[in-house]
Design a protein around this motif. Structure first.
Motif, PDB file in Angstrom:
ATOM      1  N   ILE A  29      -6.768   0.901 -13.363  1.00  0.00           N
ATOM      2  CA  ILE A  29      -5.651   1.672 -12.825  1.00  0.00           C
ATOM      3  C   ILE A  29      -5.981   2.085 -11.406  1.00  0.00           C
ATOM      4  O   ILE A  29      -6.992   2.747 -11.153  1.00  0.00           O
ATOM      5  N   HIS A  52      -4.593   3.814  -7.725  1.00  0.00           N
ATOM      6  CA  HIS A  52      -3.582   4.567  -6.983  1.00  0.00           C
ATOM      7  C   HIS A  52      -3.654   4.118  -5.538  1.00  0.00           C
ATOM      8  O   HIS A  52      -4.725   4.161  -4.934  1.00  0.00           O
ATOM      9  N   ARG A 111      -0.919  -7.531  -1.927  1.00  0.00           N
ATOM     10  CA  ARG A 111      -2.253  -6.985  -1.663  1.00  0.00           C
ATOM     11  C   ARG A 111      -3.058  -6.879  -2.956  1.00  0.00           C
ATOM     12  O   ARG A 111      -4.240  -7.230  -2.989  1.00  0.00           O
ATOM     13  N   ALA A 154     -16.040  -0.925  -3.404  1.00  0.00           N
ATOM     14  CA  ALA A 154     -16.025  -2.366  -3.103  1.00  0.00           C
ATOM     15  C   ALA A 154     -14.696  -2.766  -2.468  1.00  0.00           C
ATOM     16  O   ALA A 154     -14.654  -3.563  -1.531  1.00  0.00           O
ATOM     17  N   LEU A 155     -13.587  -2.177  -2.979  1.00  0.00           N
ATOM     18  CA  LEU A 155     -12.261  -2.496  -2.410  1.00  0.00           C
ATOM     19  C   LEU A 155     -12.172  -2.006  -0.968  1.00  0.00           C
ATOM     20  O   LEU A 155     -11.634  -2.689  -0.095  1.00  0.00           O
ATOM     21  N   LEU A 163     -13.875  -4.249   1.340  1.00  0.00           N
ATOM     22  CA  LEU A 163     -13.104  -5.470   1.587  1.00  0.00           C
ATOM     23  C   LEU A 163     -11.823  -5.182   2.386  1.00  0.00           C
ATOM     24  O   LEU A 163     -10.906  -6.008   2.420  1.00  0.00           O
ATOM     25  N   GLN A 164     -11.737  -3.997   2.974  1.00  0.00           N
ATOM     26  CA  GLN A 164     -10.609  -3.597   3.847  1.00  0.00           C
ATOM     27  C   GLN A 164      -9.310  -3.295   3.090  1.00  0.00           C
ATOM     28  O   GLN A 164      -8.236  -3.295   3.692  1.00  0.00           O
ATOM     29  N   PHE A 165      -9.421  -3.046   1.793  1.00  0.00           N
ATOM     30  CA  PHE A 165      -8.237  -2.584   1.064  1.00  0.00           C
ATOM     31  C   PHE A 165      -8.177  -1.063   1.163  1.00  0.00           C
ATOM     32  O   PHE A 165      -8.374  -0.344   0.181  1.00  0.00           O
ATOM     33  N   ASN A 166      -7.879  -0.588   2.381  1.00  0.00           N
ATOM     34  CA  ASN A 166      -7.994   0.848   2.656  1.00  0.00           C
ATOM     35  C   ASN A 166      -6.879   1.675   2.033  1.00  0.00           C
ATOM     36  O   ASN A 166      -6.939   2.896   2.041  1.00  0.00           O
ATOM     37  N   GLU A 167      -5.833   1.009   1.525  1.00  0.00           N
ATOM     38  CA  GLU A 167      -4.733   1.757   0.925  1.00  0.00           C
ATOM     39  C   GLU A 167      -5.060   2.284  -0.463  1.00  0.00           C
ATOM     40  O   GLU A 167      -4.324   3.089  -1.015  1.00  0.00           O
ATOM     41  N   VAL A 168      -6.190   1.828  -1.016  1.00  0.00           N
ATOM     42  CA  VAL A 168      -6.561   2.264  -2.364  1.00  0.00           C
ATOM     43  C   VAL A 168      -7.137   3.681  -2.313  1.00  0.00           C
ATOM     44  O   VAL A 168      -8.072   3.954  -1.567  1.00  0.00           O
ATOM     45  N   GLN A 169      -6.542   4.571  -3.092  1.00  0.00           N
ATOM     46  CA  GLN A 169      -6.963   5.968  -3.084  1.00  0.00           C
ATOM     47  C   GLN A 169      -7.883   6.287  -4.251  1.00  0.00           C
ATOM     48  O   GLN A 169      -8.687   7.218  -4.197  1.00  0.00           O
ATOM     49  N   ASP A 170      -7.743   5.526  -5.326  1.00  0.00           N
ATOM     50  CA  ASP A 170      -8.517   5.827  -6.530  1.00  0.00           C
ATOM     51  C   ASP A 170      -8.503   4.610  -7.449  1.00  0.00           C
ATOM     52  O   ASP A 170      -7.527   3.871  -7.501  1.00  0.00           O
ATOM     53  N   ALA A 171      -9.586   4.405  -8.173  1.00  0.00           N
ATOM     54  CA  ALA A 171      -9.634   3.330  -9.167  1.00  0.00           C
ATOM     55  C   ALA A 171     -10.314   3.856 -10.418  1.00  0.00           C
ATOM     56  O   ALA A 171     -11.346   4.526 -10.340  1.00  0.00           O
TER      57      ALA A 171
END
Lengths: 80, 80
Positions: free
Chosen positions: A43, A45, A57, B24-25, B28-36
């Motif tokens: 999951i 966010h 993405r 890790a995200l 890899l420049q997936f900066n929009e991810v706030q939480d996993a």
């Protein structure tokens, strides 16, 4: 924005963890269980944005890091 | 009958695997991810029967084996 990614082993790929769970369920008298397979649910966010862009993405994330596409399949659900 | 069980850590329970994926995200420049956060998805095939009875049995499986209800929550979906 909440993203739900489900990752499962492809059909035909051996799943020892699932086999172990199946055996344990049978040992606990849950004899109606015919098969068990175990996958991951991730999951995320992410910042709000256009759904199409986000989907693209997240697909990239799956291909590059989250899933092993040789042996796994994944589905992506975007929840608002 | 196909049963999909999703198991996630409760809110507030530390999720080091999720943290590692998040880092890790970002790397890899997936900066929009706030939480996993990472959980399990268990797919069972069970003998056909009354939905109510099956749901009760699967709940029992979760409580007794599949989920650690101290730190995890689960949802059960029955698909025909």
């Amino acid at each position: 924005m909440k993203i739900v990614i489900n990752i499962q082993l492809k059909e035909g790929v051996l799943d020892p963890q699932g086999k172990a769970v199946h055996h344990a369920l049978l040992a606990l008298q849950f004899n109606e269980v015919q098969d068990a397979r175990i996958g991951k649910q991730i999951i995320l966010h992410v910042e709000d944005g256009e759904k199409d862009k986000i989907l693209k993405r997240v697909k990239n994330m799956c291909e590059n890091l989250l899933a092993n596409t040789v042996i796994e399949t994944y589905t992506i659900d975007i929840e608002d």
